[in-house]
Enzyme design. Structure first.
Site, PDB file in Angstrom:
ATOM      1  N   TYR A 158       0.597  -1.082   0.017  1.00 26.16           N
ATOM      2  CA  TYR A 158      -0.083  -0.088   0.302  1.00 26.16           C
ATOM      3  C   TYR A 158       1.288   1.521  -0.159  1.00 26.16           C
ATOM      4  O   TYR A 158       2.022   1.081   0.590  1.00 26.16           O
ATOM      5  CB  TYR A 158      -0.322   0.387   1.252  1.00 26.16           C
ATOM      6  CG  TYR A 158      -0.232  -0.346   2.710  1.00 26.16           C
ATOM      7  CD1 TYR A 158      -0.361   1.443   3.219  1.00 26.16           C
ATOM      8  CD2 TYR A 158       0.329  -1.261   3.272  1.00 26.16           C
ATOM      9  CE1 TYR A 158       0.825   1.745   4.716  1.00 26.16           C
ATOM     10  CE2 TYR A 158       0.656  -1.151   4.851  1.00 26.16           C
ATOM     11  CZ  TYR A 158       0.567   0.173   4.985  1.00 26.16           C
ATOM     12  OH  TYR A 158       1.435   0.484   5.988  1.00 26.16           O
ATOM     13  N   CYS A 159       0.454   2.851  -0.483  1.00 25.63           N
ATOM     14  CA  CYS A 159       0.838   3.658  -0.076  1.00 25.63           C
ATOM     15  C   CYS A 159       0.035   4.536  -0.437  1.00 25.63           C
ATOM     16  O   CYS A 159      -1.657   4.093  -0.286  1.00 25.63           O
ATOM     17  CB  CYS A 159       1.713   3.635  -1.754  1.00 25.63           C
ATOM     18  SG  CYS A 159       1.079   3.681  -3.606  1.00 25.63           S
ATOM     19  N   THR A 160       0.371   5.319  -0.224  1.00 28.29           N
ATOM     20  CA  THR A 160      -0.960   7.036  -0.479  1.00 28.29           C
ATOM     21  C   THR A 160      -1.929   6.678  -1.146  1.00 28.29           C
ATOM     22  O   THR A 160      -3.037   6.689  -0.350  1.00 28.29           O
ATOM     23  CB  THR A 160      -0.306   8.176   0.085  1.00 28.29           C
ATOM     24  OG1 THR A 160       1.077   8.720   0.277  1.00 28.29           O
ATOM     25  CG2 THR A 160      -1.128   9.295   0.619  1.00 28.29           C
TER      26      THR A 160
END
Length: 304
Positions: A158-160
């Site tokens: 996951y990331c922003t």
């Protein structure tokens, strides 16, 4: 690039846009009405008519200027687009599917944060692996050094906003070690819209004047000076230092916005220049979930 710059200037939008062979990546701030017009213009273009725009509280004041640039990569991983394509990216999971997977977490599931260390220091998913990297382009080296960790595992990355994961998951997929590679569709942003009190805890770091957006009441960081629980970022007032650091209100006052006694002394003795002040934006309704409801003509930000 010229077209993007022109329409943003005409609409009074500020922010950052990167254009590459992979697509367009940007965050803009302005009035809700003008951002709607921007989205209409993008949706009417054959190349950009399926963008998933994300909204949150904030406006043009979150950005010092408008920047529109052409880059080799939409996100700087340090690998040319023709050598690593998002077509090989991991399977997209909706926020609902992500929440269900984490609720009934399999024994072989690994949750991997692909962001920089200063981002996950103040907010992250429960039990996530958090690489000690300062730049996204350092992630491939981290993955190469830890391939055994992901061997025959399911990996949720996951990331922003999901953009970095398009390339990060593709990189891990090409190593052919993981049993399955997933990514969250829309990243942290979309997940916390639906689950503000879910498995992501703390703040979501953003790259503008807001610095970070609070998602829930958990405080995961600590003051870099006195170590008490805290999750507010500042930049050292010493322009030569400009260290990005977490500090409590007491230490910011005690050290006059410097990161240390040394920098405080240099500033007091006029031995260094001070950093220009850029106002931190505090939203009346700071979290992502509220930003998408009750929308009026107030300013807001969009990410594409």
């Amino acid at each position: 690039m010229k077209w993007q710059r022109e329409i943003c200037q005409n609409l009074g939008l500020k922010g950052r846009i990167l254009i590459s062979h992979e697509g367009i990546n940007g965050t803009l701030g302005g009035s809700a009405q003008n951002l709607d017009e921007y989205k209409n213009l993008m949706s009417s273009h054959e190349l950009f008519n399926n963008i998933d725009f994300k909204e949150s509280s904030g406006g043009a004041e979150c950005f010092p200027r408008l920047s529109v640039k052409v880059r080799d990569e939409a996100v700087a991983l340090g690998i040319p687009y023709d050598q690593l394509t998002p077509r090989n990216a991991g399977q997209h999971l909706t926020p609902q599917e992500t929440h269900e997977l984490l609720t009934n977490k399999p024994d072989d599931l690994i949750v991997l944060d692909t962001r920089n260390d200063y981002e996950w220091a103040i907010g992250r998913f429960k039990d996530a692996i958090t690489p000690n990297i300062e730049n996204f382009r350092d992630l491939p080296h981290y993955l190469d050094e830890n391939l055994d960790t992901f061997k025959n595992k399911q990996v949720l990355m996951y990331c922003t906003g999901g953009i970095r994961c398009e390339r990060a998951t593709a990189y891990l997929n090409e190593k052919n070690v993981a049993k399955k590679v997933y990514q969250i569709q829309g990243g942290i942003h979309r997940y916390v819209e639906q689950y503000p009190d879910g498995f992501f805890r703390g703040k979501n770091y953003v790259f503008d004047g807001r610095v970070a957006v609070r998602i829930n009441d958990d405080v995961l960081g600590s003051c870099s000076i006195c170590t008490q629980p805290c999750d507010d970022y500042y930049n050292c007032l010493n322009a030569m230092c400009n260290k990005h650091f977490i500090s409590c209100a007491d230490c910011i006052q005690t050290y006059n916005e410097a990161c240390s006694e040394h920098c405080k002394t240099l500033i007091a003795e006029n031995k260094v220049n001070t950093r220009p002040y850029f106002a931190r934006f505090e939203a009346d309704e700071p979290d992502f979930a509220k930003a998408s409801t009750g929308r009026s003509n107030n300013t807001c930000s969009i990410e594409q």
